[in-house]
Every structure is written in C-alpha cells, then in structure tokens.
Design an enzyme around this catalytic site. Structure first.
Site, PDB file in Angstrom:
ATOM      1  N   GLU A  66       7.985 -15.521 -10.372  1.00 56.74           N
ATOM      2  CA  GLU A  66       7.262 -14.319 -10.065  1.00 56.74           C
ATOM      3  C   GLU A  66       6.804 -13.608 -11.377  1.00 56.74           C
ATOM      4  O   GLU A  66       5.733 -13.002 -11.173  1.00 56.74           O
ATOM      5  CB  GLU A  66       8.553 -13.272  -9.347  1.00 56.74           C
ATOM      6  CG  GLU A  66       8.955 -13.439  -7.962  1.00 56.74           C
ATOM      7  CD  GLU A  66       9.802 -12.253  -7.412  1.00 56.74           C
ATOM      8  OE1 GLU A  66      10.878 -12.020  -7.991  1.00 56.74           O
ATOM      9  OE2 GLU A  66       9.274 -11.258  -6.891  1.00 56.74           O
ATOM     10  N   ASN A 116      -1.483   2.443   5.854  1.00 55.19           N
ATOM     11  CA  ASN A 116      -0.835   1.129   5.231  1.00 55.19           C
ATOM     12  C   ASN A 116      -0.417   0.446   6.493  1.00 55.19           C
ATOM     13  O   ASN A 116      -0.019   0.794   7.560  1.00 55.19           O
ATOM     14  CB  ASN A 116       0.529   1.737   4.467  1.00 55.19           C
ATOM     15  CG  ASN A 116       1.573   0.489   4.185  1.00 55.19           C
ATOM     16  OD1 ASN A 116       1.239  -0.483   4.173  1.00 55.19           O
ATOM     17  ND2 ASN A 116       2.795   1.083   4.299  1.00 55.19           N
ATOM     18  N   GLY A 117      -0.566  -1.020   6.438  1.00 54.62           N
ATOM     19  CA  GLY A 117      -0.393  -1.797   7.471  1.00 54.62           C
ATOM     20  C   GLY A 117      -1.446  -2.588   7.811  1.00 54.62           C
ATOM     21  O   GLY A 117      -2.305  -2.774   7.164  1.00 54.62           O
ATOM     22  N   CYS A 169       0.803  -1.108   0.002  1.00 59.13           N
ATOM     23  CA  CYS A 169      -0.247  -0.119  -0.071  1.00 59.13           C
ATOM     24  C   CYS A 169       0.972   1.262   0.080  1.00 59.13           C
ATOM     25  O   CYS A 169       2.000   1.363   0.822  1.00 59.13           O
ATOM     26  CB  CYS A 169      -0.991   0.058   1.120  1.00 59.13           C
ATOM     27  SG  CYS A 169      -2.068  -1.239   1.295  1.00 59.13           S
ATOM     28  N   TRP A 174      -2.936  -2.749  -1.834  1.00 55.77           N
ATOM     29  CA  TRP A 174      -2.635  -4.207  -1.923  1.00 55.77           C
ATOM     30  C   TRP A 174      -3.395  -4.959  -1.007  1.00 55.77           C
ATOM     31  O   TRP A 174      -3.120  -4.715   0.305  1.00 55.77           O
ATOM     32  CB  TRP A 174      -1.145  -4.416  -1.630  1.00 55.77           C
ATOM     33  CG  TRP A 174      -0.617  -5.829  -2.052  1.00 55.77           C
ATOM     34  CD1 TRP A 174      -0.136  -6.322  -3.242  1.00 55.77           C
ATOM     35  CD2 TRP A 174      -0.358  -6.683  -0.878  1.00 55.77           C
ATOM     36  NE1 TRP A 174       0.158  -7.581  -3.001  1.00 55.77           N
ATOM     37  CE2 TRP A 174       0.065  -7.945  -1.505  1.00 55.77           C
ATOM     38  CE3 TRP A 174      -0.710  -7.121   0.420  1.00 55.77           C
ATOM     39  CZ2 TRP A 174       0.233  -9.171  -1.156  1.00 55.77           C
ATOM     40  CZ3 TRP A 174      -0.545  -8.052   1.016  1.00 55.77           C
ATOM     41  CH2 TRP A 174       0.043  -9.241   0.367  1.00 55.77           C
ATOM     42  N   ARG A 209       3.843  -0.346  -4.898  1.00 53.98           N
ATOM     43  CA  ARG A 209       3.790  -1.014  -3.477  1.00 53.98           C
ATOM     44  C   ARG A 209       2.638  -1.630  -3.142  1.00 53.98           C
ATOM     45  O   ARG A 209       1.938  -2.334  -2.439  1.00 53.98           O
ATOM     46  CB  ARG A 209       3.683   0.149  -2.417  1.00 53.98           C
ATOM     47  CG  ARG A 209       5.013   0.918  -2.255  1.00 53.98           C
ATOM     48  CD  ARG A 209       4.840   2.144  -1.440  1.00 53.98           C
ATOM     49  NE  ARG A 209       4.625   1.635  -0.126  1.00 53.98           N
ATOM     50  CZ  ARG A 209       5.813   1.156   0.802  1.00 53.98           C
ATOM     51  NH1 ARG A 209       7.008   1.453   0.346  1.00 53.98           N
ATOM     52  NH2 ARG A 209       5.560   0.813   1.967  1.00 53.98           N
TER      53      ARG A 209
HETATM   54  C1  F6R Z   1      11.749 -10.723  -5.620  1.00 52.49           C
HETATM   55  C2  F6R Z   1      11.547  -9.730  -4.648  1.00 52.49           C
HETATM   56  C3  F6R Z   1      11.148 -10.085  -3.142  1.00 52.49           C
HETATM   57  C4  F6R Z   1      12.081  -9.356  -2.285  1.00 52.49           C
HETATM   58  C5  F6R Z   1      11.702  -9.614  -0.974  1.00 52.49           C
HETATM   59  C6  F6R Z   1      12.487  -8.706   0.217  1.00 52.49           C
HETATM   60  O1  F6R Z   1      12.105 -10.188  -6.671  1.00 52.49           O
HETATM   61  O2  F6R Z   1      11.510  -8.805  -4.865  1.00 52.49           O
HETATM   62  O3  F6R Z   1      11.119 -11.617  -2.771  1.00 52.49           O
HETATM   63  O4  F6R Z   1      13.263  -9.865  -2.526  1.00 52.49           O
HETATM   64  O5  F6R Z   1      10.365  -9.199  -0.542  1.00 52.49           O
HETATM   65  O6  F6R Z   1      12.411  -7.530  -0.138  1.00 52.49           O
HETATM   66  P1  F6R Z   1      13.563  -6.373   0.494  1.00 52.49           P
HETATM   67  O7  F6R Z   1      14.773  -6.760  -0.102  1.00 52.49           O
HETATM   68  O8  F6R Z   1      12.988  -5.151   0.220  1.00 52.49           O
HETATM   69  O9  F6R Z   1      13.690  -6.740   2.072  1.00 52.49           O
END
Ligand code: F6R
Length: 606
Positions: free
Chosen positions: A488, A99-100, A2, A73, A27
């Site tokens: 993904e 958000n949350g 979000c 989201w 987001r």
């Molecule tokens: C994969 C991807 C996610 C992030 C995960 C952690 O492409 O983007 O698996 O790696 O959500 O996100 P960060 O690195 O922002 O903590």
C-alpha cells in the site's frame, strides 16, 4: 471516498470549509472544490490536487456564510478541474457535492443532452445539479426530493441554491453523512473529523433521509413521502487533539505509537479475571445465545478481512467452533447461504465500507444474526448490527490502517475467549489468555521503543522490486497483513504465502533479488518454519525474520524479535514490526506515507 463538508452560520464559510476538507482529505485527494453563497451571489473555486492546492487558488477575500465543499476520489472521469465538485446547472443556481455513485448517470446524462443541456464534466454528479434546477419545484426540498426519485445508486448529497441562501439541503442513501449542531451555526460532513473542532453534537442521517439545514437548526424528512423524521443530536467523545500530528512526522507513525495506550483503553473493564472470560455486554448475546452458534463467519474488506482471518483462527483454537473469514466484497455478490446457527461478524474500522455494509444488510435480509467489530461509534455498520464490540482505537487518519487492525485482532481474541468460556475452554486456559491479553499493551510498547534493526531491514526490502511475506497457520494472516501494508505505501509488489506452500510452486521465484519476510513464532511449528527458511536461503534469497527471543535463525539477514506471549496471541505481536517495516520502507523511498496513491480511507463506493 470523497469527503463532503457544508457550513451555515455566522462565520466566514470558506475558512470552515477548507479546514473541514483538510480533515476529510484521507477520503480522497485528487481534486477539491468549494462553493459559497455571498452577498454578490455564488462563487465556486475548484482545483486539481490536494486541499492546499485549492487554498492557493482561493481569492484573498471570499465573503459568504453558507457554503459546501468536496475532496474527490475519482470514480466518473479523471481528476481534473471540470470533474471536481461542486457541480452546477447551466444557470449556476444550484451547486451540488456528492459522495457515492449514481448508477443510472449515463441515461440521465443522455437525456439531458437530448434536451440541449451542455454538460461540462464527465461526472455522474453534474446530472444531479441539472435535474434539481430543472424540476420547476417551488422550493429546494421538493426539487431535491423529485430528483432523488430519479436516481439509482448511492449518494450523500449537499445542495445549495442561490435563490434560497438560508439553507443547505442534504440527502443520504448508502454513503455516510452527518450534521454537526453548533450555537446558531450548523455543519454538514461525511464524518465527524470535519466538525469535531466546532462541535461535539452530531446527528447521523440514515438511508432514505433528507434534511434542511439552516443556521438555527435542522428539519429531517423522508425522501419518499416528505414525512418528518424526529432525531436528536448525540455527543461524540473525540477531541480535536486526536486528529493532530503532535510531535510525529506522519499519522501512520503516530498511530503505531499510540497502540499501547489505545489498547489499554480498549481492554479496560472487558477482562473478567475471576471467571477468566471477556465482558462483552455490547454483543447483546447471553451465554445461551452464544452456545447456539455452530459456526462463525467473519466479513470485512482489505486489512479488516485479514484481521478476520486472524480472528477465525483464534475462534477455532479457543472456542473450537468452525470459523472462517471472507471478503465482504465477494460475499455480497454470491447469493450467500445464510444459516440460522451461524454467528456473522462484520469487521470495519470506519464502519462505512460500502461492501461490508451491504454484506451486513444481506445477512440481515436473510434472517441471520450479525454483530460488529467496529471502530467508529455511530457509524453505518455499527448502527446496522444487532450488537458488537467497539474497538476504541480512536480516530485513525493514515490511509494505511495500523492501530485499528491491532484492535480488531484483540477484539477477536475477546470474542474467542467469551465464546470459548461458554464451551470447553477451561478456566486455566481462560486465565492464560486473560493474562496474555493484559500483557499485550506493554509488550507492544516494548517493540515500539526498541524496534531493533527495523530501519535497516526496511531499506533492504525497499530496494527489491518484489518480495514475499510468509507465515504458517496462525502466522499466515499476519503475513498477509504485512504484505498488504507494505504494498500500500511502498508501491512494491509484496505477496503473502503460506510457508508450507512455498515448495509447491513459488520457490521458483526465489533468487538474490527476491527477499522474504518470514513470520516465525516460537511455537510447535518452529521446526517446520526453520525448514522453509533453509529452502529460501539455499536458493540465495535474503530473509528478514520476525520471531521471538531465543530463536536462532542463522539463515536470516536481519532478525527482529518481539516478546513472547501466549501462542494464540503471538500473531498480534508479530504484526507490529510489519507495520514499522512498511513505514520505514516508504520513508526511505520518499513516498507520501499517509496518503498513498490511488487509495482513500473509508471506501464508501462499491
Ligand atoms: C489497509 C486498509 C484497507 C481497509 C479496508 C476496510 O490499510 O486500510 O484495506 O482495511 O478498506 O476498511 P474498514 O476497516 O474501514 O472497513
């Protein structure tokens, strides 16, 4: 997850809100909405779908210089207009974006319903709007504070009030929120991407803090006791161009292409050729402190976790310290044993991933030492840890992470080098690694400029409903990340396996419809990997191999080669074609590459 944006100042709020939401769309993108306080009261517009759908639903003229917006989201309730934010109370006086997750929302909703309030959405946020309106407090700040005292869970909130159109009141607990300071105007946002076009001066809220934001500035205070909090703005060094697509068709391809330059920037000033080590002053650990650690534990989620596995392997090889990685999302829930002689490392692109941030707090609460490998400067995790290595990958917009992963892997190589050189890593081996690191950006450039038959291989893989990615020892984290990227954005089932484990079960699945992507570095395990390829080929499975020049793999249908570096660093180069394979597979399937279904960047909910 979000995105929140708010504006107060001299400009037409709706334009700034829509622009900010477009930047924050990564987001969450299942619905969006805005509320603006104008001369004739409040106007709210919400719509299901992307921000461009919201734009289409907006009236031609929407006056008003104060407003809030949200891109969602879904957590509570399906994506629908009634569930889209902003939410309001029965009198449509208070408007809230959130958000949350409010954990006690069910009880609060029941209580409101018992009191005769007719709820119009399935969300947790709507309860907050009603509660604020019903406090009876004289001013919005007190109404918000009294309501916060009734909430448990996580939130970044922005609230406007038709009776106080000169302000936005915001609050943070566990979800990111910043203020942007302009000239006689102020911005509120989940992150700087929404405000960077307007100002480079930002203020980060910490948990438990609230702020009253007016056109002329802000006043920050504690949610608990209303005590004033003194904070000043810091300057961020992101240019608006970093967030533009430029000549690229997708952010993912742009970010893959940026890697040679972003890595050059990351490495600059960090390699000490004389002593064959890494200069990592930001870690705040001197040689004595670094020698103290008997173990390294890396915590991250998703791709960051896989990069943590790659990092653990580098640390074990170069520094000979037992190291492992664990999903932060699991660690935080299992009452982990935190040891005083373990170095904990949190790894995160956004620095806002809730599971990783909580894992950091758990380590700190138990007296452990935790440092961070974080991309976003000033983010929650970056501020929580006692030191770290900023990744300097620049903003990453594509939901599927590419360049930040490569920067994480290189960050771990630097950490492993520094830890190794205060132990038994010889100056000769240190020099070898320093040279290897220096060569990486140009070698990645070579892969991107001449990717070989990657499009052909991607098409072959995209046609299969299910595929394997295999790697052995050093190559296994690369295989895991390759499978993650592929699933993904192509929505194909892709499973990573250790090449050594194939014959212990999964080989049963190999047939002509089940291709395998094999990570085959030219290292001491080459013969073993070739053995696994024979086993796959003998069962009719197609193979796409990613290997080094000079390796002969007649079993493979498509062979992609990457330049050879040092064996410890080769997994980083072998990862680049997996990024391109995922990209071109999704492209050939006509999918939304930068905004894959059901996902969002920056997972700030648990
Ligand atoms: C994969 C991807 C996610 C992030 C995960 C952690 O492409 O983007 O698996 O790696 O959500 O996100 P960060 O690195 O922002 O903590």
């Amino acid at each position: 997850m979000c995105g929140i944006v708010g504006y107060i100042g001299g400009q037409t709020a709706v334009d700034i809100l829509v622009d900010g939401l477009t930047q924050l769309e990564y987001r969450g993108y299942d619905s969006a909405g805005i509320a603006v306080l104008g001369p004739s009261g409040a106007k709210r517009v919400r719509s299901v779908g992307r921000v461009r759908d919201l734009e289409a639903a907006l009236p031609k003229r929407l006056a008003g210089k104060t407003g809030i917006g949200h891109t969602r989201w879904a957590t509570h309730g399906a994506p629908s207009e009634p569930n889209a934010h902003p939410h309001t109370d029965v009198t449509e006086r208070i408007f809230v974006v959130h958000n949350g997750i409010i954990d006690n929302a069910r009880d609060l909703r029941l209580e409101l319903e018992a009191d005769g309030v007719e709820l119009t959405s399935d969300t947790d946020t709507e309860a907050v709007a009603h509660l604020i309106a019903r406090t009876g407090a004289d001013n919005l700040e007190d109404a918000v504070r009294q309501t916060l005292a009734r909430l448990s869970g996580t939130y970044a909130l922005a609230v406007i009030d038709t009776e106080h159109p000169d302000r936005i009141v915001v609050a943070r607990n566990g979800s990111p929120l910043i203020l942007g300071v302009g000239d006689k105007e102020m911005f509120v946002a989940s992150d700087i991407s929404a405000v960077v076009r307007h100002t480079s001066q930002v203020v980060h809220l910490d948990d438990g803090e609230c702020a009253t934001v007016t056109a002329s500035g802000f006043r920050m205070f504690n949610a608990d006791d209303n005590r004033a909090v003194a904070k000043s703005a810091t300057t961020v060094d992101i240019s608006p161009d970093d967030l533009e697509l430029g000549n690229h068709s997708h952010f993912m391809l742009k970010e893959i292409a940026e890697q040679p330059f972003s890595l050059e920037r990351m490495l600059s000033g960090r390699l000490d050729e004389r002593f064959a080590t890494a200069r990592l002053d930001g870690l705040n650990l001197d040689a004595q402190a670094m020698r103290r650690f008997k173990r390294v534990k890396i915590l991250g989620c998703g791709s960051a976790y896989y990069m943590g596995q790659l990092g653990a392997s580098l640390i074990e090889e170069l520094a000979r310290i037992p190291a492992d990685a664990e999903p932060a999302s699991e660690f935080r829930y299992r009452n982990p044993i935190v040891e005083p002689d373990t170095l904990y490392v949190a790894v995160s692109q956004s620095g806002e991933t809730a599971d990783t941030a909580f894992a950091v707090q758990e380590v700190k609460r138990k007296g452990g030492t935790i440092v961070g490998l974080v991309n976003v400067v000033g983010s929650t995790i970056a501020r929580e840890v006692s030191g770290g290595i900023y990744l300097h990958a620049g903003p990453e917009v594509s939901v599927a992470s590419t360049k930040a992963n490569t920067h994480m892997a290189v960050g771990f190589a630097l950490l492993a080098l520094a830890l190794g050189r205060v132990r038994d890593l010889s100056i000769t081996d240190g020099t070898r690694i320093v040279k290897g690191l220096k060569a990486l950006p140009a070698q990645i450039g070579e892969i991107i400029d001449a990717p070989g038959d990657v499009e052909q291989a991607a098409k072959l893989l995209a046609e299969a409903p299910s595929l394997f990615f295999i790697g052995r020892v050093r190559g296994y984290p690369t295989a895991r990340e390759g499978a993650q990227k592929f699933k993904e954005i192509s929505y194909r089932h892709a499973e990573a396996y250790q090449a050594s484990e194939l014959k212990h079960g999964p080989l049963a699945l190999i047939n002509p419809e089940m291709p395998t992507v094999a990570i085959v570095p030219d290292d001491e395990l080459l013969d073993r990997n070739i053995g696994a390829l024979h086993e796959i080929a003998a069962r009719g499975g197609d193979i796409v191999a990613i290997t080094n020049p000079g390796v002969d793999l007649p079993e493979s249908k498509v062979t992609l080669t990457v330049p050879k570096n040092e064996p410890e660093l080769d997994p980083i180069l072998l990862m680049i074609p997996t990024q391109l394979l995922a990209y071109y597979a999704a492209l050939s399937l006509g999918l939304n590459i930068d905004r894959p279904r059901n996902l969002a960047k920056s997972v700030t909910v648990e």
